[in-house]
Design an enzyme around this catalytic site. Sequence first.
Site, PDB file in Angstrom:
ATOM      1  N   TYR A  14      22.356   8.544 -47.832  1.00 44.09           N
ATOM      2  CA  TYR A  14      23.495   9.437 -47.614  1.00 44.09           C
ATOM      3  C   TYR A  14      24.370   9.488 -48.873  1.00 44.09           C
ATOM      4  CZ  TYR A  14      24.670   4.695 -46.409  1.00 44.09           C
ATOM      5  OH  TYR A  14      24.766   3.352 -46.439  1.00 44.09           O
ATOM      6  N   SER A 238      28.974  -2.323 -50.889  1.00 49.35           N
ATOM      7  CA  SER A 238      27.735  -2.015 -50.156  1.00 49.35           C
ATOM      8  C   SER A 238      28.049  -1.966 -48.669  1.00 49.35           C
ATOM      9  CB  SER A 238      26.686  -3.084 -50.431  1.00 49.35           C
ATOM     10  OG  SER A 238      27.029  -4.269 -49.733  1.00 49.35           O
ATOM     11  N   LYS A 239      27.004  -1.711 -47.899  1.00 52.47           N
ATOM     12  CA  LYS A 239      27.160  -1.598 -46.448  1.00 52.47           C
ATOM     13  C   LYS A 239      27.843  -2.812 -45.837  1.00 52.47           C
ATOM     14  CE  LYS A 239      23.240   1.225 -45.259  1.00 52.47           C
ATOM     15  NZ  LYS A 239      21.838   1.064 -45.022  1.00 52.47           N
ATOM     16  N   ARG A 240      27.633  -3.961 -46.465  1.00 53.77           N
ATOM     17  CA  ARG A 240      28.235  -5.193 -45.935  1.00 53.77           C
ATOM     18  C   ARG A 240      29.761  -5.057 -45.827  1.00 53.77           C
ATOM     19  NH1 ARG A 240      28.289  -9.226 -49.333  1.00 53.77           N
ATOM     20  NH2 ARG A 240      27.465  -7.965 -51.012  1.00 53.77           N
ATOM     21  N   GLY A 242      31.444  -2.540 -44.829  1.00 51.78           N
ATOM     22  CA  GLY A 242      31.882  -1.531 -43.850  1.00 51.78           C
ATOM     23  C   GLY A 242      31.312  -0.176 -44.220  1.00 51.78           C
TER      24      GLY A 242
END
Length: 471
Positions: A14, A238-240, A242
Site C-alpha cells: 500500500y 514500520s507496521k510494528r 501502528g
Amino acid sequence: MKLTTRFAPSPTGYLHVGGARTALFSWLYARRHGGDFILRIEDTDRERSTEASVNAILEGMNWLGLEYDQGPFYQTHRFDRYKEVIQQLLEQGSAYYCYCSREELDKMREGQRARKEKPRYTGLCRSRTEPREGVDPVIRFRNPTEGAVVVDDLVRGKVVFQNSELDDLIIARSDGTPTYNLTVVVDDLDMGLTHVIRGDDHLNNTPRQINILKALGAELPKYAHLPMILGADGSRLSKRHGAVGVMQYRDEGYLPEALLNYLVRLGWSHGDQEIFSMDEMVKLFELEDINHSASTFNPEKLLWLNQHYIKSSSPEHVARHLSWHMGQRGIDPAHGPDLVKVVEAQQERAKTLVEMADNSRCFYLDFDTFDPNAAKKNLKAAAEEPLTKIRDTLAELEIWDAEPIHEVVKEVAERLDLKLGKVAQPLRVAATGGAISPPIDITLALIGRERVLQRIEMALTFIAERIVANG
Ligand code: GLU
C-alpha cells in the site's frame, strides 16, 4: 527546462506514510515553483508488483489530493525504450556482456571476504571479446574506475563517492530485462526530471545513476534525499509502530489535510509553526528547510492535528468525509437529518471521524437496547415522571426545533423541582441509547419527533419492567 519532480513508487504494497511524505514534498516543490509533478509506477519487479498495490497507491494519492500533471507512467510499458538505451550503451562501450557464472562470482566473493575486501565485481568480463558458448550473459555498466562522484544533495550537501568503491552494475539480466538503476535513469532522463526528491535509502544508488546519466551525455537533475522516518523506539517506521498505510488513516477517521499537515512537518519546518493549510505549504515549502536528521513519527500529534481540522474545517467538508464512514456502517445519510447539521453538532468534540460516525448512528438508525451502564444509572424509577411529562409536552410542541425543545426540558425540570441534568440525562439515554451526545436540545431536534417519542416510550417500558423485576 520546466521544473519537474516525480514520485516513483514500486507497487509492492500500500502507499505508506514514508512514501506519502516523499510524494508530498515532490508535489509541493513542483507546485511552489510552477513545475510539473509526475507519477511513475516502478513495476518492473513482476514478482512483487501487484495490480492491487497499484490501485492502492492511486487511491492514496487521490485521497490525499496530490494530483499529478503527468502519468501515471508504467515502467513495464517502456521495455523497448530501455532496450534501446542498453543497446546504445553497449555500442558506445559504456556497457559490456558478462558471462561469469554463479560459481565464478561466488568464488570471487569468497576470495574478497577472505582478504577482508568489500564484495564487488572485479570486472572479469570487461575486456572479453568472445562470447561464451551456451551462456546467456547479463549486461554490466562500465563504471569509471577512477575519480569520484560528488552528489551535490540539496538536503545533505556534498556527498562524495569514490568510483573505486562502485563496481560494474548489472543493467540487464540474462533474460534481457532491465534492472532498477537503469530504468530509473532512462525515465528520469526521458521525463525531463529536474529534481529527484526521494528517501535517503536511495542515496547509495545516486552515484551509480549519475555515472550512467553521464555516459548518456545527459544533464544531471538535482537530488534531494529525505531523512528517514523513525518510530518512537528509534527504529525505522514500520507496521510494528501502528498504522503506516495512508488509507488506514482514512479508515481510522483522519482527514487528509490532517495527515498532510502532519507529514509536511516530518522533516520540514518553517519557524515553529505547526498548522499549515495546503496553500500555505505551497507558498512556504523550500528544500533548504528540510531537516538533516531523521524525524520521529508521533501519533498523538497527528491525532491533535486531526481534531484541529475536524473543528476548524467547514461542516460541509467534514460531512463529505464523514459520509464515507457512515456508508461503512451501512448508513445512507440521505435517509435522516442533514449530515452537515449532524457534523455541526459534533465538530467540537470528536477527535476522529470514526468517533463522530459511531456517535451519529442514533440520528439514522433505531436501536432495541440501551447501553447497559447508561441505562442502569439513568433509566430508573425516578426518571419515569420527568420522561412522561417530557414526552407529553414534546408531542404537543408546535415547532420541532432546538430552542423550543430546550424550553420544554427546562420547564419540566423546574416544574418537578429537579436539576436540569436529572431530566436531560435520562432523556439523552432514552433518545440516543447512550450517555454521550451533543447538547440534548440539538440532539433531539436532529433525531426528529417521531423517533424521539418512540424511544421515550421504549425507555418508559424499560423502566416499568425494571420496577416490576425489582419488586
Ligand atoms: N521505486 C523506488 C521505491 O519505491 C523509488 C525510486 C526513486 O525514487 O528513485 O523505493
